[in-house]
Design a protein around this motif. Structure first.
Motif, mmCIF file in Angstrom:
data_model
loop_
_atom_site.group_PDB
_atom_site.id
_atom_site.type_symbol
_atom_site.label_atom_id
_atom_site.label_comp_id
_atom_site.label_asym_id
_atom_site.label_seq_id
_atom_site.Cartn_x
_atom_site.Cartn_y
_atom_site.Cartn_z
ATOM 1 N N LYS A 53 0.800 -1.364 -0.030
ATOM 2 C CA LYS A 53 0.001 0.106 -0.007
ATOM 3 C C LYS A 53 0.929 1.128 -0.101
ATOM 4 O O LYS A 53 2.126 1.321 0.373
ATOM 5 C CB LYS A 53 -0.767 0.105 1.388
ATOM 6 C CG LYS A 53 -1.960 -1.115 1.356
ATOM 7 C CD LYS A 53 -2.612 -0.981 2.653
ATOM 8 C CE LYS A 53 -3.541 -2.200 2.841
ATOM 9 N NZ LYS A 53 -4.355 -2.069 4.148
ATOM 10 N N ARG A 54 0.310 2.250 -0.662
ATOM 11 C CA ARG A 54 1.062 3.634 -0.382
ATOM 12 C C ARG A 54 0.782 4.099 1.021
ATOM 13 O O ARG A 54 -0.165 3.965 1.480
ATOM 14 C CB ARG A 54 0.438 4.814 -1.301
ATOM 15 C CG ARG A 54 0.428 4.225 -2.725
ATOM 16 C CD ARG A 54 0.001 5.451 -3.620
ATOM 17 N NE ARG A 54 -1.405 6.126 -3.216
ATOM 18 C CZ ARG A 54 -1.735 7.144 -3.700
ATOM 19 N NH1 ARG A 54 -0.802 8.025 -4.422
ATOM 20 N NH2 ARG A 54 -2.804 7.753 -3.261
ATOM 21 N N GLN A 83 5.732 5.083 -1.821
ATOM 22 C CA GLN A 83 5.145 3.976 -2.623
ATOM 23 C C GLN A 83 5.786 2.730 -2.371
ATOM 24 O O GLN A 83 6.684 2.629 -1.735
ATOM 25 C CB GLN A 83 5.526 4.311 -4.244
ATOM 26 C CG GLN A 83 5.003 5.783 -5.024
ATOM 27 C CD GLN A 83 3.586 5.670 -5.161
ATOM 28 O OE1 GLN A 83 2.923 4.725 -4.993
ATOM 29 N NE2 GLN A 83 3.077 6.887 -5.173
ATOM 30 N N PRO A 84 4.968 1.528 -2.832
ATOM 31 C CA PRO A 84 5.559 0.580 -2.481
ATOM 32 C C PRO A 84 6.950 0.150 -2.772
ATOM 33 O O PRO A 84 7.111 0.501 -4.075
ATOM 34 C CB PRO A 84 4.698 -0.685 -3.155
ATOM 35 C CG PRO A 84 3.361 0.234 -2.999
ATOM 36 C CD PRO A 84 3.575 1.407 -3.281
ATOM 37 N N PHE A 112 -1.786 4.345 5.909
ATOM 38 C CA PHE A 112 -1.886 3.883 4.576
ATOM 39 C C PHE A 112 -2.820 4.684 3.843
ATOM 40 O O PHE A 112 -3.616 5.376 4.285
ATOM 41 C CB PHE A 112 -2.138 2.473 4.297
ATOM 42 C CG PHE A 112 -1.227 1.499 5.279
ATOM 43 C CD1 PHE A 112 0.053 1.242 4.550
ATOM 44 C CD2 PHE A 112 -1.611 0.893 6.254
ATOM 45 C CE1 PHE A 112 0.772 0.316 5.080
ATOM 46 C CE2 PHE A 112 -0.509 0.022 6.955
ATOM 47 C CZ PHE A 112 0.759 -0.124 6.358
ATOM 48 N N ASP A 113 -2.753 4.752 2.624
ATOM 49 C CA ASP A 113 -3.742 5.452 1.754
ATOM 50 C C ASP A 113 -5.349 5.017 1.676
ATOM 51 O O ASP A 113 -6.000 5.891 1.200
ATOM 52 C CB ASP A 113 -3.357 5.805 0.153
ATOM 53 C CG ASP A 113 -3.227 4.521 -0.522
ATOM 54 O OD1 ASP A 113 -3.275 3.265 0.179
ATOM 55 O OD2 ASP A 113 -3.329 4.556 -1.741
ATOM 56 N N ASP A 114 -5.380 3.816 2.368
ATOM 57 C CA ASP A 114 -6.722 3.503 2.350
ATOM 58 C C ASP A 114 -7.350 3.700 3.859
ATOM 59 O O ASP A 114 -8.694 3.339 4.220
ATOM 60 C CB ASP A 114 -6.992 1.821 2.200
ATOM 61 C CG ASP A 114 -6.036 1.233 3.317
ATOM 62 O OD1 ASP A 114 -5.479 1.783 4.243
ATOM 63 O OD2 ASP A 114 -6.077 -0.300 3.148
ATOM 64 N N GLY A 115 -6.639 4.545 4.730
ATOM 65 C CA GLY A 115 -7.186 5.146 5.881
ATOM 66 C C GLY A 115 -6.701 3.992 7.107
ATOM 67 O O GLY A 115 -6.830 4.385 8.320
ATOM 68 N N SER A 116 -6.238 2.690 6.878
ATOM 69 C CA SER A 116 -5.781 1.993 7.857
ATOM 70 C C SER A 116 -4.359 2.289 8.393
ATOM 71 O O SER A 116 -3.686 3.137 7.806
ATOM 72 C CB SER A 116 -5.733 0.303 7.494
ATOM 73 O OG SER A 116 -4.650 0.375 6.141
#
Length: 222
Positions: A53-54, A83-84, A112-116
């Motif tokens: 993930k970013r 970036q990965p 991470f860019d998904d909020g996790s």
């Protein structure tokens, strides 16, 4: 793992830097360097995103006892994110008078860019991020109202003001000091962007700037 550069004339050698255990860290420290210049001691940390993930925010600790440091960063633009597989070098500085005998570096927090998120978050980076975002949102809302009521010149008069230590969000008494610091930083960031990027006599561009996302939490993950 460490590498020592030439010691300053005022010290026999630079403080040693070591890496804490990182068994499951998605942002892995792969190397450290120590260096100095007059009045300053710096730990240079090479960190790699080893996740898929970013990474859009992180905190790295330099544990030196009484003079420990936390390097927190909210990477607000697509160009800035980890970036990965990407490796970046991060500097953590101490004054020469604070230079310890040794420093241990570790990753304390990752978003991470998904909020996790990941990490022990011993320095309350989640709160700091939430405060930044709340402050930026509140300040943009305030400035839009000012633009509508009094025009762009009034907005630029407002953003020239320094952010008061008393600046508080709604329900601020319920939040940590880190949240409050983040809130003030978010307000200040919005003002700084307007001061740096826009002419004072262009209402359309002011409105456009205020409509831009503060950071990547306002954009859809890619």
């Amino acid at each position: 793992m460490q590498a020592l550069l030439a010691a300053p004339q005022s010290r026999e050698r630079l403080p040693a830097a070591s890496i804490a255990s990182q068994a499951d860290s998605p942002l892995r420290i792969v190397n450290t360097f120590t260096e100095s210049e007059p009045g300053l001691f710096r730990v240079r940390v090479m960190a790699q995103n080893q996740s898929q993930k970013r990474i859009r925010a992180y905190a790295i600790l330099a544990d030196a006892g009484a003079y420990s440091r936390s390097d927190f960063a909210n990477l607000t633009t697509p160009a800035a994110v980890f970036q990965p597989t990407q490796i970046k070098t991060i500097d953590i500085s101490f004054s020469e008078s604070e230079a310890p005998a040794s420093v241990t570096v570790s990753v304390d927090f990752v978003e991470f860019d998904d909020g996790s998120t990941w990490g022990a978050d011993s320095h309350h980076s989640r709160d700091r991020l939430a405060g930044q975002r709340a402050g930026a949102k509140a300040e943009r809302l305030r400035l839009r109202g000012l633009l509508k009521a009094r025009g762009s010149s009034a907005v630029f008069d407002a953003v020239r003001e320094e952010v008061s230590d008393d600046a508080k969000g709604e329900g601020a008494g319920k939040h940590t000091e880190e949240w409050m610091q983040g809130y003030r930083n978010g307000v200040g960031s919005v003002r700084h962007r307007l001061r740096q990027n826009l002419p004072a006599d262009n209402p359309a561009r002011v409105e456009g700037e205020l409509a831009k996302p503060f950071d990547l939490s306002e954009e859809q993950p890619q």
